[in-house]
Design a protein around this motif. Structure first.
Motif, PDB file in Angstrom:
ATOM      1  N   ARG A   1       0.709  -1.064  -0.049  1.00 27.95           N
ATOM      2  CA  ARG A   1      -0.120  -0.079  -0.048  1.00 27.95           C
ATOM      3  C   ARG A   1       0.714   1.021   0.039  1.00 27.95           C
ATOM      4  NH1 ARG A   1      -5.478  -1.591   3.169  1.00 27.95           N
ATOM      5  NH2 ARG A   1      -5.998  -3.393   1.781  1.00 27.95           N
ATOM      6  N   VAL A   2       0.451   2.254  -0.505  1.00 26.65           N
ATOM      7  CA  VAL A   2       1.065   3.477  -0.749  1.00 26.65           C
ATOM      8  C   VAL A   2       0.577   4.518   0.202  1.00 26.65           C
ATOM      9  CG1 VAL A   2       1.896   5.251  -2.359  1.00 26.65           C
ATOM     10  CG2 VAL A   2       1.534   2.971  -3.359  1.00 26.65           C
ATOM     11  N   MET A   3       1.775   5.286   1.024  1.00 28.44           N
ATOM     12  CA  MET A   3       1.164   6.278   1.873  1.00 28.44           C
ATOM     13  C   MET A   3       1.028   7.566   1.047  1.00 28.44           C
ATOM     14  SD  MET A   3       1.300   7.427   5.023  1.00 28.44           S
ATOM     15  CE  MET A   3       2.168   6.465   6.203  1.00 28.44           C
ATOM     16  N   LEU A   4      -0.065   8.240   1.565  1.00 25.63           N
ATOM     17  CA  LEU A   4      -0.541   9.314   0.719  1.00 25.63           C
ATOM     18  C   LEU A   4      -0.822  10.588   1.920  1.00 25.63           C
ATOM     19  CD1 LEU A   4      -2.070  10.577  -1.579  1.00 25.63           C
ATOM     20  CD2 LEU A   4      -4.515  10.089  -0.517  1.00 25.63           C
ATOM     21  N   ARG A   5       0.122  11.295   1.774  1.00 24.47           N
ATOM     22  CA  ARG A   5       0.214  12.704   2.522  1.00 24.47           C
ATOM     23  C   ARG A   5       1.036  13.724   1.709  1.00 24.47           C
ATOM     24  NH1 ARG A   5       3.322  10.671   7.729  1.00 24.47           N
ATOM     25  NH2 ARG A   5       5.059   9.925   6.996  1.00 24.47           N
ATOM     26  N   GLU A   6       0.597  14.975   1.964  1.00 23.18           N
ATOM     27  CA  GLU A   6       1.327  16.032   1.288  1.00 23.18           C
ATOM     28  C   GLU A   6       2.568  16.791   2.382  1.00 23.18           C
ATOM     29  OE1 GLU A   6       0.804  17.958  -1.730  1.00 23.18           O
ATOM     30  OE2 GLU A   6       0.412  15.938  -2.212  1.00 23.18           O
ATOM     31  N   ASN A   7       2.391  16.181   3.509  1.00 21.00           N
ATOM     32  CA  ASN A   7       3.459  17.010   4.410  1.00 21.00           C
ATOM     33  C   ASN A   7       3.768  15.829   5.439  1.00 21.00           C
ATOM     34  OD1 ASN A   7       1.806  17.167   6.889  1.00 21.00           O
ATOM     35  ND2 ASN A   7       0.630  18.685   5.732  1.00 21.00           N
TER      36      ASN A   7
ATOM     37  N   ARG B   1      -6.368  10.225  -7.015  1.00 23.38           N
ATOM     38  CA  ARG B   1      -7.022   9.737  -8.182  1.00 23.38           C
ATOM     39  C   ARG B   1      -6.002   9.132  -9.297  1.00 23.38           C
ATOM     40  NH1 ARG B   1     -10.551  13.946  -7.694  1.00 23.38           N
ATOM     41  NH2 ARG B   1      -8.932  15.645  -8.426  1.00 23.38           N
ATOM     42  N   GLN B   2      -4.692   9.651  -9.194  1.00 19.90           N
ATOM     43  CA  GLN B   2      -3.392   9.159  -9.986  1.00 19.90           C
ATOM     44  C   GLN B   2      -3.192   7.695  -9.336  1.00 19.90           C
ATOM     45  OE1 GLN B   2      -0.840  12.224  -9.151  1.00 19.90           O
ATOM     46  NE2 GLN B   2      -1.132  13.390 -10.813  1.00 19.90           N
ATOM     47  N   LEU B   3      -3.181   7.653  -8.136  1.00 22.71           N
ATOM     48  CA  LEU B   3      -2.725   6.288  -7.559  1.00 22.71           C
ATOM     49  C   LEU B   3      -3.683   5.224  -8.020  1.00 22.71           C
ATOM     50  CD1 LEU B   3      -1.350   7.675  -4.397  1.00 22.71           C
ATOM     51  CD2 LEU B   3       0.083   6.658  -6.046  1.00 22.71           C
ATOM     52  N   ALA B   4      -4.867   5.603  -7.762  1.00 27.99           N
ATOM     53  CA  ALA B   4      -5.714   4.669  -8.104  1.00 27.99           C
ATOM     54  C   ALA B   4      -6.064   4.071  -9.775  1.00 27.99           C
ATOM     55  CB  ALA B   4      -7.335   5.279  -7.959  1.00 27.99           C
ATOM     56  N   GLU B   5      -5.114   4.677 -10.366  1.00 26.80           N
ATOM     57  CA  GLU B   5      -4.873   4.299 -11.789  1.00 26.80           C
ATOM     58  C   GLU B   5      -3.701   3.116 -11.978  1.00 26.80           C
ATOM     59  OE1 GLU B   5      -4.503   7.576 -14.522  1.00 26.80           O
ATOM     60  OE2 GLU B   5      -6.366   8.381 -13.676  1.00 26.80           O
ATOM     61  N   LEU B   6      -3.052   3.053 -10.760  1.00 28.18           N
ATOM     62  CA  LEU B   6      -1.929   2.076 -10.792  1.00 28.18           C
ATOM     63  C   LEU B   6      -2.140   0.730 -10.110  1.00 28.18           C
ATOM     64  CD1 LEU B   6       0.763   4.611  -9.341  1.00 28.18           C
ATOM     65  CD2 LEU B   6       0.481   3.901 -11.978  1.00 28.18           C
TER      66      LEU B   6
END
Length: 170
Positions: A1-7, A25-30
């Motif tokens: 799973r990929v960590m999603l955060r901006e800071n 949205r970008q990660l959902a395409e991977l």
């Protein structure tokens, strides 16, 4: 799973939500298994921001990371998280206190979370804790982090040998 955060923190600023949604949205395409995320606002879990981000990637499974430990009422929070079908794991250390206190909370939380959500035990796990918790039929999973690295630091290299040793404990 990929960590999603901006800071580097667990809080998000209003301008970051659009960026988080775009990244989701970008990660959902991977071809990934899902996302790891969690947000805190005013020293409490921010389910509104989480909901906004999840809407951008409705097909991805979600692990709520240690932001969960900011929940004022963890049992109620688990019930709220069950309303998000994407959330299938909660990464937590069991909160503050000694191992016996944390272990009791982890067992209680898994009983409340099952079957929709699994508790993913993490942060500073010792081999004895892995063995102990693996003996429960509650379906715990483990995030071993540093225990799988040499040296045992966040910057250590993941070691196949360390992973094999840890798996042998289960």
């Amino acid at each position: 799973r990929v960590m999603l955060r901006e800071n580097a923190s667990m809080s998000s600023h209003p301008g970051e939500i659009d960026a988080l949604r775009a990244r989701a949205r970008q990660l959902a395409e991977l071809p990934i298994d899902g996302l790891v995320l969690g947000f805190v606002k005013h020293a409490a879990l921010d389910l509104n921001t989480m909901c906004e981000v999840l809407q951008a990637a409705p097909g991805l499974r979600i692990t709520l990371h240690r932001a969960f430990e900011h929940a004022q009422d963890p049992v109620n929070t688990i019930q709220q998280l069950k309303k998000f079908p994407q959330v299938d794991r909660i990464l937590t250390s069991g909160g503050a206190g000694n191992w016996r206190e944390r272990k009791a909370r982890l067992i209680d939380w898994q009983a409340v979370a099952a079957p929709e959500i699994s508790i993913l035990i993490g942060i500073g796990l010792r081999r004895s804790a892995l063995t102990e918790m693996a003996q429960h039929s509650n379906g715990f999973e483990f995030h071993v982090g540093r225990a799988a690295r040499l040296p045992h630091t966040t910057t250590g290299v993941v070691s196949r040998e360390q992973i094999a040793l840890l798996k042998a404990l289960l």
